[in-house]
Design a protein around this motif. Sequence first.
Motif, PDB file in Angstrom:
ATOM      1  N   UNK A  16      44.266  -4.016  86.295  1.00 61.03           N
ATOM      2  CA  UNK A  16      45.683  -4.328  85.821  1.00 61.03           C
ATOM      3  C   UNK A  16      45.975  -3.836  84.710  1.00 61.03           C
ATOM      4  N   UNK A  17      45.712  -3.624  83.256  1.00 64.44           N
ATOM      5  CA  UNK A  17      46.034  -2.784  82.697  1.00 64.44           C
ATOM      6  C   UNK A  17      46.354  -0.912  82.979  1.00 64.44           C
ATOM      7  N   UNK A  18      45.323  -0.818  83.898  1.00 67.68           N
ATOM      8  CA  UNK A  18      45.394   0.571  84.154  1.00 67.68           C
ATOM      9  C   UNK A  18      46.151   1.667  84.900  1.00 67.68           C
ATOM     10  N   UNK A  19      46.836   0.081  85.634  1.00 68.01           N
ATOM     11  CA  UNK A  19      46.948   0.640  87.032  1.00 68.01           C
ATOM     12  C   UNK A  19      48.809  -0.612  86.805  1.00 68.01           C
ATOM     13  N   UNK A  20      48.909  -1.161  86.447  1.00 60.20           N
ATOM     14  CA  UNK A  20      50.274  -2.115  86.809  1.00 60.20           C
ATOM     15  C   UNK A  20      50.471  -2.711  87.582  1.00 60.20           C
TER      16      UNK A  20
END
Length: 290
Positions: A16-20
């Motif tokens: 979630x943080x890396x790829x949104x």
Amino acid sequence: MAWYRPQSLPEALELLERRRPRIVCGGTDLFVNAPRKEYEAGKTDWLEVRGLPELRRISRQAEGLEIGAAVTAAEIWESRELRMVPALQQAARIVGGWQIQNRASIGGNVANASPAADMLVPLVAYRAEVRLASASGSRSVPIADFVEGPKRTQLRPGEMIVSLFIPARMLGVPQIFLRHDQRAATDISIVSVALILQGNARQVEWGTAAVGAAAPKPFTLSDEEERLWAGKLDADKLRRLGELYAQRSSPITDVRAGAQYRRSLVGTYVVRAGQALLSNLEQTEGEAWR
Ligand SMILES: Cc1cc2nc3c(=O)[nH]c(=O)nc-3n(C[C@H](O)[C@H](O)[C@H](O)COP(=O)(O)OP(=O)(O)OC[C@H]3O[C@@H](n4cnc5c(N)ncnc54)[C@H](O)[C@@H]3O)c2cc1C
């Protein structure tokens, strides 16, 4: 487009943080409401959360009851552990039809923040907390603050709902959820009410009601609300309480009902919920004396 199906919460939060990506649970709101163009263009990455063990748990703790965000409406109304929150079970049982109930999650119902969301209404009455997590930590927000208005919440980028937490004082207390709709199945609320009353038929100690589909988000009365219900709850007092909730509502006119009609339904359903709970209580007391 990518479709991620992580196996654990840490893995999901890292993605979630890396790829949104866009979070998807049962998809019963997303794939009905999201513009088709979004899929056709293949613009969006998706993060499926419905299999995450951390979001699938129901756990009773000393301070209350925690329900994982991916628990479905069908699992809620079928659960023995959740018999202590019958208003939530009644709301879950009326969501859509059984096909929808098998996919519709409680977290999706809250995150979607529809004014007519059904499971949201008892959660607001319970003063539930929304437990959130992101790669950088976790936090809890009172549900009445978390939902800001139609389709608007305090969810931050990179964050997901992990669970809903219901305080212990709401568990096992007499409660009811009622909804007015046109078809009684596969329909959407015109007005809904969740009422919780502590005490007995002659002497209510405290009460609280949340009203759905009659304002931009489900509402209760002020902090004084619990005391307003206290004492002997006769027909006249119940009618006056119904009027207070009706006055506090700010309904809209749409294809399902006019604003004025909705406002009058608020009063009617608060009264009906009160009558139904009182009559249940009288029956239970009668049985206890026999
Ligand atoms: C035919 C039909 C009838 C319906 N009837 C009713 C009804 O009677 N009452 C009612 O209340 N609703 C009804 N709904 C709406 C819907 O089924 C519910 O709101 C359901 O609870 C949504 O859950 P979901 O898991 O399908 O959410 P999804 O569609 O997967 O997601 C909805 C939103 O929540 C977000 N989201 C999902 N999970 C999380 C999470 N863990 N953290 C952060 N964000 C998240 C998604 O990104 C999306 O924005 C109906 C829908 C249909 C199609």
